[in-house]
Design a protein around this motif. Structure first.
Motif, PDB file in Angstrom:
ATOM      1  N   ASP A 119       0.839  -1.193   0.000  1.00  0.00           N
ATOM      2  CA  ASP A 119       0.000   0.000   0.000  1.00  0.00           C
ATOM      3  C   ASP A 119       0.877   1.248   0.000  1.00  0.00           C
ATOM      4  O   ASP A 119       2.112   1.174  -0.047  1.00  0.00           O
ATOM      5  CB  ASP A 119      -0.968  -0.002   1.196  1.00  0.00           C
ATOM      6  N   LEU A 120       0.219   2.420   0.034  1.00  0.00           N
ATOM      7  CA  LEU A 120       0.956   3.674  -0.004  1.00  0.00           C
ATOM      8  C   LEU A 120       1.926   3.799   1.168  1.00  0.00           C
ATOM      9  O   LEU A 120       3.031   4.328   1.025  1.00  0.00           O
ATOM     10  CB  LEU A 120      -0.008   4.857   0.001  1.00  0.00           C
ATOM     11  N   GLY A 121       1.502   3.309   2.336  1.00  0.00           N
ATOM     12  CA  GLY A 121       2.367   3.371   3.502  1.00  0.00           C
ATOM     13  C   GLY A 121       3.646   2.576   3.309  1.00  0.00           C
ATOM     14  O   GLY A 121       4.739   3.023   3.680  1.00  0.00           O
ATOM     15  N   PHE A 122       3.533   1.385   2.715  1.00  0.00           N
ATOM     16  CA  PHE A 122       4.717   0.558   2.468  1.00  0.00           C
ATOM     17  C   PHE A 122       5.648   1.252   1.480  1.00  0.00           C
ATOM     18  O   PHE A 122       6.870   1.283   1.686  1.00  0.00           O
ATOM     19  CB  PHE A 122       4.291  -0.801   1.922  1.00  0.00           C
ATOM     20  N   ARG A 158       7.515   4.066   3.200  1.00  0.00           N
ATOM     21  CA  ARG A 158       8.564   3.628   4.134  1.00  0.00           C
ATOM     22  C   ARG A 158       9.783   3.056   3.425  1.00  0.00           C
ATOM     23  O   ARG A 158      10.916   3.203   3.902  1.00  0.00           O
ATOM     24  CB  ARG A 158       8.011   2.577   5.097  1.00  0.00           C
ATOM     25  N   HIS A 159       9.580   2.387   2.283  1.00  0.00           N
ATOM     26  CA  HIS A 159      10.669   1.600   1.712  1.00  0.00           C
ATOM     27  C   HIS A 159      11.178   2.056   0.350  1.00  0.00           C
ATOM     28  O   HIS A 159      12.307   1.697  -0.013  1.00  0.00           O
ATOM     29  CB  HIS A 159      10.224   0.129   1.603  1.00  0.00           C
ATOM     30  N   PHE A 160      10.387   2.825  -0.396  1.00  0.00           N
ATOM     31  CA  PHE A 160      10.774   3.101  -1.776  1.00  0.00           C
ATOM     32  C   PHE A 160      10.937   4.568  -2.134  1.00  0.00           C
ATOM     33  O   PHE A 160      11.670   4.879  -3.075  1.00  0.00           O
ATOM     34  CB  PHE A 160       9.768   2.465  -2.739  1.00  0.00           C
ATOM     35  N   ILE A 161      10.250   5.478  -1.444  1.00  0.00           N
ATOM     36  CA  ILE A 161      10.318   6.880  -1.815  1.00  0.00           C
ATOM     37  C   ILE A 161      11.759   7.382  -1.721  1.00  0.00           C
ATOM     38  O   ILE A 161      12.435   7.218  -0.710  1.00  0.00           O
ATOM     39  CB  ILE A 161       9.416   7.742  -0.907  1.00  0.00           C
ATOM     40  N   GLY A 162      12.216   7.989  -2.803  1.00  0.00           N
ATOM     41  CA  GLY A 162      13.553   8.558  -2.826  1.00  0.00           C
ATOM     42  C   GLY A 162      14.667   7.574  -3.113  1.00  0.00           C
ATOM     43  O   GLY A 162      15.841   7.946  -3.131  1.00  0.00           O
ATOM     44  N   ALA A 192       0.349  14.723   1.983  1.00  0.00           N
ATOM     45  CA  ALA A 192      -1.043  14.734   2.432  1.00  0.00           C
ATOM     46  C   ALA A 192      -1.628  13.331   2.549  1.00  0.00           C
ATOM     47  O   ALA A 192      -2.611  13.125   3.266  1.00  0.00           O
ATOM     48  CB  ALA A 192      -1.898  15.572   1.477  1.00  0.00           C
ATOM     49  N   VAL A 193      -1.034  12.353   1.861  1.00  0.00           N
ATOM     50  CA  VAL A 193      -1.618  11.006   1.829  1.00  0.00           C
ATOM     51  C   VAL A 193      -0.667   9.926   2.316  1.00  0.00           C
ATOM     52  O   VAL A 193      -1.056   8.765   2.429  1.00  0.00           O
ATOM     53  CB  VAL A 193      -2.107  10.649   0.405  1.00  0.00           C
ATOM     54  N   MET A 194       0.586  10.281   2.599  1.00  0.00           N
ATOM     55  CA  MET A 194       1.553   9.310   3.092  1.00  0.00           C
ATOM     56  C   MET A 194       2.183   9.814   4.381  1.00  0.00           C
ATOM     57  O   MET A 194       2.396  11.021   4.546  1.00  0.00           O
ATOM     58  CB  MET A 194       2.681   9.077   2.074  1.00  0.00           C
ATOM     59  N   ASP A 195       2.484   8.892   5.268  1.00  0.00           N
ATOM     60  CA  ASP A 195       3.218   9.223   6.473  1.00  0.00           C
ATOM     61  C   ASP A 195       4.701   9.225   6.107  1.00  0.00           C
ATOM     62  O   ASP A 195       5.248   8.197   5.706  1.00  0.00           O
ATOM     63  CB  ASP A 195       2.939   8.186   7.558  1.00  0.00           C
ATOM     64  N   MET A 196       5.357  10.378   6.239  1.00  0.00           N
ATOM     65  CA  MET A 196       6.728  10.539   5.760  1.00  0.00           C
ATOM     66  C   MET A 196       7.665  11.019   6.874  1.00  0.00           C
ATOM     67  O   MET A 196       8.346  12.042   6.737  1.00  0.00           O
ATOM     68  CB  MET A 196       6.746  11.532   4.601  1.00  0.00           C
TER      69      MET A 196
END
Length: 232
Positions: free
Chosen positions: A37-40, A43-47, A190-194
């Motif tokens: 999901d967006l949370g995963f 946590r693991h892929f953004i950036g 706005a939609v992900m915990d970062m």
């Protein structure tokens, strides 16, 4: 102090792309039997570089992604970019007004970066000064990419400022010995915990390019007519 070089991340900083990219990745992984999901993704892929996806899937799910995965994901991603990619509000105007050298350093692949910049009209702006993780041994959060960008631009890393949205990017900038500004104005916030990890602390935080320009007005050309007004 006035920096000698600003190094911008692309996705989530100059272009509002992270939600589009995350949803394309979720759909592509689902077609290959992996449910996230967006949370995963946050946590693991953004950036992170694309190679991280394969490694994380193997580690966490015990599966090797098919050879067709990267092409499948790229097709979904570029289709979503064609339909909805926009520059971050104020980004183009901010770049045009800068009175210090700047460049771009991103975890995106060269084809993805080329398409992104073309779609938002920034391809000419960054011609000859856009660097990707494909050019270094280690991607973010290692400092390699930012050190590479500074070297290519002929600038001392200690005189550089990195503008980043992701935890991996902030950590990479700090590891490179650079000042780091955390940009939190992208739609993904706005939609992900970062959250940033403990011990990863940027020097400044901005929620828009407008606020950056107000806080660091010394980095920008004076508006037309300002000099005449000051003399009057």
């Amino acid at each position: 102090m006035r920096p000698a070089l600003l190094i911008f991340d692309c996705d989530g900083v100059l272009i509002d792309s992270e939600v589009l990219a995350a949803r394309a990745l979720i759909d592509a992984l689902a077609c290959h039997g992996i449910a996230v999901d967006l949370g995963f993704v946050a946590r693991h892929f953004i950036g992170r570089a694309h190679t991280v996806i394969r490694a994380e899937v193997k580690t966490r799910f015990g599966m090797e992604l098919a050879a067709s995965f990267e092409d499948d994901y790229r097709q979904r991603l570029l289709a979503s970019f064609d339909a909805g990619l926009v520059p971050m509000p104020g980004a183009i105007e901010t770049l045009a007004a800068l009175d210090v050298p700047f460049c771009l350093a991103t975890s995106s692949s060269p084809p993805r970066l080329a398409a992104s910049l073309r779609l938002v009209g920034l391809d000419g702006v960054f011609a000859g000064r856009a660097f990707t993780a494909s050019e270094v041994a280690r991607g973010k959060p290692a400092p390699d990419l930012f050190l590479h960008a500074a070297a290519r631009m002929g600038t001392d890393p200690a005189a550089c400022v990195v503008v980043e949205d992701s935890a991996a990017g902030v950590a990479a900038g700090l590891a490179a010995g650079m000042e780091v500004w955390h940009f939190v104005g992208g739609g993904h916030f706005a939609v992900m915990d970062m959250p940033l990890p403990d011990g990863v602390t940027p020097h400044r935080r901005f929620d828009s390019f407008a606020s950056l320009r107000v806080a660091r007005a010394d980095l920008f050309h004076a508006p037309a007519g300002a000099a005449d007004a000051n003399r009057a």
